[in-house]
Design a protein around this motif. Sequence first.
Motif, PDB file in Angstrom:
ATOM      1  N   TYR A   2       0.835  -1.205   0.000  1.00  0.00           N
ATOM      2  CA  TYR A   2       0.000   0.000   0.000  1.00  0.00           C
ATOM      3  C   TYR A   2       0.874   1.261   0.000  1.00  0.00           C
ATOM      4  O   TYR A   2       0.602   2.223  -0.714  1.00  0.00           O
ATOM      5  CB  TYR A   2      -0.906   0.027   1.226  1.00  0.00           C
ATOM      6  N   SER A   3       1.906   1.256   0.821  1.00  0.00           N
ATOM      7  CA  SER A   3       2.770   2.430   0.971  1.00  0.00           C
ATOM      8  C   SER A   3       3.622   2.667  -0.270  1.00  0.00           C
ATOM      9  O   SER A   3       3.898   3.814  -0.646  1.00  0.00           O
ATOM     10  CB  SER A   3       3.679   2.268   2.196  1.00  0.00           C
ATOM     11  N   LEU A   4       4.054   1.589  -0.897  1.00  0.00           N
ATOM     12  CA  LEU A   4       4.896   1.695  -2.081  1.00  0.00           C
ATOM     13  C   LEU A   4       4.127   2.248  -3.276  1.00  0.00           C
ATOM     14  O   LEU A   4       4.674   3.005  -4.093  1.00  0.00           O
ATOM     15  CB  LEU A   4       5.474   0.319  -2.422  1.00  0.00           C
ATOM     16  N   ALA A   5       2.858   1.893  -3.369  1.00  0.00           N
ATOM     17  CA  ALA A   5       2.056   2.282  -4.532  1.00  0.00           C
ATOM     18  C   ALA A   5       1.858   3.796  -4.586  1.00  0.00           C
ATOM     19  O   ALA A   5       1.682   4.450  -3.562  1.00  0.00           O
ATOM     20  CB  ALA A   5       0.699   1.583  -4.490  1.00  0.00           C
ATOM     21  N   GLY A   6       1.862   4.307  -5.812  1.00  0.00           N
ATOM     22  CA  GLY A   6       1.554   5.723  -5.984  1.00  0.00           C
ATOM     23  C   GLY A   6       0.077   5.990  -5.904  1.00  0.00           C
ATOM     24  O   GLY A   6      -0.356   7.109  -5.584  1.00  0.00           O
ATOM     25  N   VAL A   7      -0.732   4.946  -6.176  1.00  0.00           N
ATOM     26  CA  VAL A   7      -2.182   5.081  -6.113  1.00  0.00           C
ATOM     27  C   VAL A   7      -2.800   3.697  -5.940  1.00  0.00           C
ATOM     28  O   VAL A   7      -2.265   2.693  -6.424  1.00  0.00           O
ATOM     29  CB  VAL A   7      -2.733   5.764  -7.382  1.00  0.00           C
ATOM     30  N   PHE A   8      -3.895   3.650  -5.207  1.00  0.00           N
ATOM     31  CA  PHE A   8      -4.681   2.427  -5.075  1.00  0.00           C
ATOM     32  C   PHE A   8      -5.925   2.585  -5.931  1.00  0.00           C
ATOM     33  O   PHE A   8      -6.679   3.554  -5.786  1.00  0.00           O
ATOM     34  CB  PHE A   8      -5.082   2.189  -3.613  1.00  0.00           C
ATOM     35  N   VAL A   9      -6.138   1.643  -6.849  1.00  0.00           N
ATOM     36  CA  VAL A   9      -7.275   1.716  -7.763  1.00  0.00           C
ATOM     37  C   VAL A   9      -8.257   0.600  -7.414  1.00  0.00           C
ATOM     38  O   VAL A   9      -7.878  -0.573  -7.333  1.00  0.00           O
ATOM     39  CB  VAL A   9      -6.823   1.600  -9.228  1.00  0.00           C
ATOM     40  N   ASN A  10      -9.515   0.986  -7.216  1.00  0.00           N
ATOM     41  CA  ASN A  10     -10.553   0.026  -6.859  1.00  0.00           C
ATOM     42  C   ASN A  10     -11.731   0.178  -7.822  1.00  0.00           C
ATOM     43  O   ASN A  10     -12.712   0.849  -7.518  1.00  0.00           O
ATOM     44  CB  ASN A  10     -11.013   0.261  -5.416  1.00  0.00           C
ATOM     45  N   PRO A  11     -11.651  -0.472  -8.994  1.00  0.00           N
ATOM     46  CA  PRO A  11     -12.706  -0.346  -9.995  1.00  0.00           C
ATOM     47  C   PRO A  11     -13.851  -1.334  -9.755  1.00  0.00           C
ATOM     48  O   PRO A  11     -14.285  -2.051 -10.664  1.00  0.00           O
ATOM     49  CB  PRO A  11     -11.975  -0.640 -11.299  1.00  0.00           C
ATOM     50  N   THR A  12     -14.328  -1.394  -8.523  1.00  0.00           N
ATOM     51  CA  THR A  12     -15.391  -2.325  -8.177  1.00  0.00           C
ATOM     52  C   THR A  12     -16.716  -1.868  -8.776  1.00  0.00           C
ATOM     53  O   THR A  12     -17.041  -0.685  -8.772  1.00  0.00           O
ATOM     54  CB  THR A  12     -15.512  -2.467  -6.646  1.00  0.00           C
ATOM     55  N   TRP A  13     -17.482  -2.819  -9.265  1.00  0.00           N
ATOM     56  CA  TRP A  13     -18.772  -2.512  -9.881  1.00  0.00           C
ATOM     57  C   TRP A  13     -19.912  -2.602  -8.882  1.00  0.00           C
ATOM     58  O   TRP A  13     -21.011  -2.116  -9.140  1.00  0.00           O
ATOM     59  CB  TRP A  13     -19.037  -3.471 -11.042  1.00  0.00           C
ATOM     60  N   GLN A  14     -19.657  -3.239  -7.747  1.00  0.00           N
ATOM     61  CA  GLN A  14     -20.713  -3.416  -6.751  1.00  0.00           C
ATOM     62  C   GLN A  14     -20.064  -3.620  -5.392  1.00  0.00           C
ATOM     63  O   GLN A  14     -19.329  -4.578  -5.186  1.00  0.00           O
ATOM     64  CB  GLN A  14     -21.588  -4.625  -7.115  1.00  0.00           C
ATOM     65  N   ASP A  15     -20.337  -2.709  -4.470  1.00  0.00           N
ATOM     66  CA  ASP A  15     -19.715  -2.820  -3.155  1.00  0.00           C
ATOM     67  C   ASP A  15     -20.468  -1.975  -2.147  1.00  0.00           C
ATOM     68  O   ASP A  15     -21.130  -0.998  -2.513  1.00  0.00           O
ATOM     69  CB  ASP A  15     -18.251  -2.376  -3.199  1.00  0.00           C
ATOM     70  N   ASN A  16     -20.327  -2.337  -0.881  1.00  0.00           N
ATOM     71  CA  ASN A  16     -20.953  -1.567   0.185  1.00  0.00           C
ATOM     72  C   ASN A  16     -20.011  -0.476   0.672  1.00  0.00           C
ATOM     73  O   ASN A  16     -20.234   0.709   0.454  1.00  0.00           O
ATOM     74  CB  ASN A  16     -21.350  -2.497   1.337  1.00  0.00           C
ATOM     75  N   PHE A  17     -18.909  -0.875   1.314  1.00  0.00           N
ATOM     76  CA  PHE A  17     -17.928   0.084   1.821  1.00  0.00           C
ATOM     77  C   PHE A  17     -16.594  -0.643   1.947  1.00  0.00           C
ATOM     78  O   PHE A  17     -16.250  -1.149   3.009  1.00  0.00           O
ATOM     79  CB  PHE A  17     -18.382   0.637   3.173  1.00  0.00           C
ATOM     80  N   PRO A  18     -15.826  -0.738   0.846  1.00  0.00           N
ATOM     81  CA  PRO A  18     -14.631  -1.587   0.813  1.00  0.00           C
ATOM     82  C   PRO A  18     -13.574  -1.185   1.842  1.00  0.00           C
ATOM     83  O   PRO A  18     -13.148  -0.034   1.891  1.00  0.00           O
ATOM     84  CB  PRO A  18     -14.098  -1.379  -0.610  1.00  0.00           C
ATOM     85  N   THR A  19     -13.142  -2.161   2.625  1.00  0.00           N
ATOM     86  CA  THR A  19     -12.106  -1.919   3.628  1.00  0.00           C
ATOM     87  C   THR A  19     -10.764  -1.613   2.980  1.00  0.00           C
ATOM     88  O   THR A  19      -9.944  -0.887   3.554  1.00  0.00           O
ATOM     89  CB  THR A  19     -11.978  -3.142   4.544  1.00  0.00           C
TER      90      THR A  19
END
Length: 222
Positions: free
Chosen positions: A116-133
């Motif tokens: 998580y720390s190394l990444a420049g960005v976290f991408v979450n292209p989820t099509w259906q979700d409540n509240f992703p942890t």
Amino acid sequence: VVHSSWLHSLFLQSFLKEFPVHLIHSGVDIHLFSPRKDFSRIYARYPIEHKKIILGVASIWDPRKGLNDFKALSKQLPQEYLIVLIGISEKDRKDLPQNILAISRTENISELADWYSLAGVFVNPTWQDNFPTTNLEALSCGTPVITYNSGGSPEAIDSNTGFVVNKGQVNDLKDAILRIFGEDRAQIALKCRQRAVSMFNKEKQFGLYLDLFEKSMANMPK
């Protein structure tokens, strides 16, 4: 108790609307998921030190979680960018492009926080979700989030900590990624961490459950 404003609104439209409902967002361990600076463990295993990392994390990857969107995104990115997907099965690994690094699982939470720390960005292209942890874990490690306008997923971020993109708009995902990499990394990391600490600290969120329980017990008939 619901975990997102999105689900809260659905509750109020359902046959359950006559019952009390409380919104308490999920929380994460802000100590386990904290910004890291030493990535030697990762670089020793993967030759990616000079890559711009785009991270995706899921327990199970399928079209609903945006796996096909990542495949499409990989075709639009400049050469210096690398998508890293954690949670990929051996079956799905065979169909991934070369500029997607597939990792089945991390050794422990500490290694996940490193990613998580190394990444420049976290991408979450989820099509259906409540509240992703996973959105919260990324923020807590100081990493901005880009997500689709799906369910409660956009509620994790604000205009200082990421972007919300319409479902399926892979070109908009790419533009948002390039924009984030053009911003001051230290400043955006600070804002992400501050948001996680102030809004999604699990100790604070658990306390809200305890307060609700105590109030409910106090209101019960003697």
